[in-house]
Design a protein around this motif. Structure first.
Motif, PDB file in Angstrom:
ATOM      1  N   PRO A  71      38.504  29.039  39.603  1.00  0.00           N
ATOM      2  CA  PRO A  71      39.104  30.303  40.071  1.00  0.00           C
ATOM      3  C   PRO A  71      40.029  30.116  41.259  1.00  0.00           C
ATOM      4  N   SER A  72      39.752  29.113  42.083  1.00  0.00           N
ATOM      5  CA  SER A  72      40.631  28.815  43.218  1.00  0.00           C
ATOM      6  C   SER A  72      40.831  27.301  43.286  1.00  0.00           C
ATOM      7  N   ARG A  73      42.026  26.893  43.775  1.00  0.00           N
ATOM      8  CA  ARG A  73      42.368  25.470  43.834  1.00  0.00           C
ATOM      9  C   ARG A  73      41.419  24.729  44.779  1.00  0.00           C
ATOM     10  N   GLU A 131      30.468  36.672  37.657  1.00  0.00           N
ATOM     11  CA  GLU A 131      29.450  37.108  38.619  1.00  0.00           C
ATOM     12  C   GLU A 131      29.908  36.834  40.047  1.00  0.00           C
ATOM     13  N   ALA A 132      30.655  35.750  40.235  1.00  0.00           N
ATOM     14  CA  ALA A 132      31.129  35.397  41.579  1.00  0.00           C
ATOM     15  C   ALA A 132      32.386  36.152  41.971  1.00  0.00           C
ATOM     16  N   ALA A 133      33.066  36.729  40.993  1.00  0.00           N
ATOM     17  CA  ALA A 133      34.319  37.429  41.289  1.00  0.00           C
ATOM     18  C   ALA A 133      34.025  38.767  41.954  1.00  0.00           C
ATOM     19  N   PRO A 134      34.865  39.194  42.893  1.00  0.00           N
ATOM     20  CA  PRO A 134      34.660  40.498  43.548  1.00  0.00           C
ATOM     21  C   PRO A 134      34.961  41.640  42.599  1.00  0.00           C
TER      22      PRO A 134
END
Length: 529
Positions: A71-73, A131-134
């Motif tokens: 999701p992020s670098r 689940e980890a995404a806001p």
């Protein structure tokens, strides 16, 4: 299997369970580096050198898996740490379980084995990434996603060649610490490890649905129950802590503070615990639920009955939650009785009664002080405000007994000097009977006795009436005056002969077993008219 093999098996299972957390895919070194799970050590070293050189020149360069990017670098240090992890064969074999197997190579597996595994990995990864995404997620879609994860892993593990592939990879890594015992350890802990990220997420507030969805996994019921109990571990601890804290407050003579804290904390904890571990299925949950119920009841009991609406509502709410949460039937019955008593007391107060002490205590106090009439009035008020048939029957029984006894003990305040007035009246009555029946009317002696019996009946009725007992007959001066007058009357009539006097006295005393109860019965009817 030797003891050493058993130790290796347990060690492999422990490493697998430790790695199985919500970040198991986000931190997977194969996803971070983009290296294939079956890449040989030489290929890994070459990729390490190439990727790190690129990052040295271009820190913002994109690295990692291209099918499901992170999701992020990742930062350069994270990439370097991921390559370091791939140098540890005992950890690498676990990381391979949680990333693509791709097309079969030297393992010789059927393509379906790898396909089913990779479908499960994708479903699990996407679920955990979301689940980890806001932001909020559609509850129905979330539930369906986790059901798909459980189904996908069930299909993958059911594939006959799944563990044969793992065994091949253990052999290919060629590390003396790995062997058949490693495969056995991983196989034994795999189901629990796959559920573990969901278990850890279910511990967070508002994630009770994830605990319930653990039931969709196609594994042994014991594994599911242990997983749900593990998800509830923080709630179990919180319940124990709150029960101790509330109990300490209550013991420190702070009933209102304890009651308010109990009401604000314990019902919510009970609901959270029920979502994670239903009390009908989990013994510890049932035990703690009942302890919460008893604590709520015990916090309500010390609160003094009051007309203040907030206090009444607090006490009533404690009882109502306690009834709802009670598991033991006897505890529920006792708490329900306590709530019924509170509601009856409130109706009693609204009808004009006092709640300084319990109504029954007030009745007992009035009886001890011989204020029987006041006790009867209080019982009638209690009866009129009571809605429970069994309690109403108790009050009716007490009323009947007290009304019957009132004819004997009286209904007013105790009057130690009333006996003088009563004795004077009886002596005067004897004198009157003698004077009327013998001196004035010259009747037969047997009629003199009959007159004495009638006078006994009339006087018994009179002196047992409430009006007499509340009159000035209790005044000692009145008593002395009555005795003096009666004494003079007796002295006068005895001058006409002692026989009539003794016959009248016999008429008073001989039929007492008949005349006295009859007079008492008439007085009772008069008092309760």
């Amino acid at each position: 299997m030797t003891q050493v093999d058993e130790g290796r098996s347990r060690a492999a299972a422990a490493r697998l369970l430790e790695a199985a957390n919500p970040d198991v895919y986000r931190r997977n070194p194969f996803r971070v580096t983009g290296v294939a799970t079956d890449a040989p050590a030489r290929r890994v070293r070459q990729e390490r050198q190439r990727v790190l050189n690129v990052l040295d020149l271009m820190p913002d360069a994109t690295v990692g898996d291209q099918v499901l990017p992170l999701p992020s670098r990742p930062a350069p240090d994270e990439v370097r740490a991921a390559f370091d992890a791939l140098q540890r064969p005992d950890q690498r074999v676990i990381d391979e379980l949680f990333w693509w197997w791709g097309e079969p190579g030297e393992c010789g597996c059927e393509p379906e084995v790898h396909t089913l595994h990779d479908i499960a990995v994708r479903a699990h990864t996407e679920a955990l990434d979301l689940e980890a995404a806001p932001g909020s997620d559609d509850p129905e879609a979330r539930s369906e996603r986790w059901v798909d994860v459980a189904d996908a892993w069930a299909d993958a593990l059911d594939a006959p060649g799944f563990w044969a592939h793992v065994r091949h990879r253990v052999t290919a890594l060629a590390d003396r610490r790995l062997g058949e015992s490693t495969v056995d350890g991983l196989r034994g802990a795999m189901a629990r490890a796959l559920m573990n990220p969901q278990v850890l997420l279910a511990r967070k507030p508002g994630n009770g649905v994830l605990a319930r969805l653990l039931d969709t996994w196609d594994v042994d019921a014991e594994v599911i129950d242990n997983a749900r109990a593990d998800a509830a571990a923080p709630v179990y601890e919180a319940v124990e802590a709150q029960l101790t804290a509330v109990g300490d407050l209550r013991d420190d003579t702070a009933p209102l503070t304890a009651a308010r804290r109990a009401l604000s904390e314990l019902p919510d904890l009970a609901r959270t615990m029920e979502a994670l571990v239903p009390h009908e299925r989990f013994r510890r949950s049932a035990t703690l639920r009942n302890r919460i119920s008893v604590m709520l009841n015990n916090c309500a009991l010390p609160i003094r009955d009051s007309s203040a609406k907030p206090t009444v509502e607090l006490k009533q709410a404690l009882f109502e939650y306690a009834i709802e949460l009670a598991v033991e039937a006897e505890d529920q019955r006792i708490i329900r009785d306590n709530l019924d008593d509170l509601l009856a007391a409130q109706r009693f107060r609204q009808a004009g009664g006092s709640l300084a002490t319990s109504p029954w205590d007030q009745v007992n106090t009035l009886i001890r002080t011989r204020r029987v009439d006041d006790a009867i009035k209080l019982l009638r008020r209690m009866r009129d405000t009571e809605t429970r048939p069994e309690r109403r029957a108790e009050i009716e029984s007490a009323l009947a007994q007290l009304t019957q006894a009132r004819a004997v003990v009286g209904g007013g305040q105790p009057a130690p000097w009333r006996w003088m007035t009563t004795l004077g009246l009886f002596l005067a009555a004897i004198a009157a009977v003698v004077y009327l029946t013998d001196v004035t009317w010259h009747l037969d002696m047997w009629l003199v006795m009959a007159g004495g019996a009638v006078a006994t009946l009339v006087l018994t009725f009179f002196v047992c009436t409430t009006g007499y007992r509340m009159s000035i007959a209790s005044n000692p001066l009145v008593g002395l005056l009555t005795l003096a007058i009666a004494g003079y009357a007796v002295w006068e009539v005895q001058t006409y002969g002692l026989a009539p006097f003794w016959m009248a006295l016999a008429g008073f005393t001989i039929p007492l077993e008949i005349t006295l109860p009859a007079g008492l019965w008439l007085a009772q009817k008069w008092n309760t008219r």
